[in-house]
Design an enzyme around this catalytic site. Sequence first.
Site, PDB file in Angstrom:
ATOM      1  CB  CYS A 196      48.637   1.942  32.565  1.00 50.79           C
ATOM      2  SG  CYS A 196      47.126   2.414  33.429  1.00 50.79           S
ATOM      3  CD  GLU A 249      37.449  11.591  33.631  1.00 48.77           C
ATOM      4  OE1 GLU A 249      38.265  11.691  32.713  1.00 48.77           O
ATOM      5  OE2 GLU A 249      36.499  12.386  33.776  1.00 48.77           O
ATOM      6  CD  GLU A 288      45.717   1.698  29.803  1.00 52.00           C
ATOM      7  OE1 GLU A 288      46.418   2.288  28.956  1.00 52.00           O
ATOM      8  OE2 GLU A 288      44.910   2.293  30.547  1.00 52.00           O
ATOM      9  CG  ASN A 291      38.533   6.522  30.833  1.00 54.69           C
ATOM     10  OD1 ASN A 291      37.852   5.964  29.975  1.00 54.69           O
ATOM     11  ND2 ASN A 291      38.659   7.836  30.891  1.00 54.69           N
ATOM     12  CB  CYS A 323      49.502   6.795  32.151  1.00 55.75           C
ATOM     13  SG  CYS A 323      48.889   5.681  33.447  1.00 55.75           S
TER      14      CYS A 323
END
Length: 134
Positions: free
Chosen positions: A89, A45, A56, A43, A86
């Site tokens: 994803c 941010e 993902e 990930n 999520c």
Amino acid sequence: MSAFDKLFEEAKAARKTAYAPYSNFKVGAALLTTDGKVVSGCNVENGAYPEGTCAEGGAIAAMIRGGSTKINEVVVLADAALCTPCGGCRQKLSEFASNKQIKIHVANLEGLRKTFTMEELLPAGFELNEQIED
């Protein structure tokens, strides 16, 4: 070494490189493609939080960049009791899944927590028709 073990180690390594200064919640993902490649993502941010990239999604982008298009197995890893993909994803994984029965393993730093099929995670996902009518 099993496919899960390879994916677990790759997801764990990817998690270490995650950029998560706002949430401090690092996630790694690793995919096994139908042509035998292992690709990963983490990930990322940014200041427009929560506009970032999930692990993902990063792994899928790396897969496509590497010339593969279909996923056979997935590991998603975070330092949490249970961190499933999520909704966005789930749809992304579904789009590139070789079939609805591929395994999506959810793990933490200690190991496997739970395994789902794509169909279990996204039972009624959006699917494009092969032909679009006027």
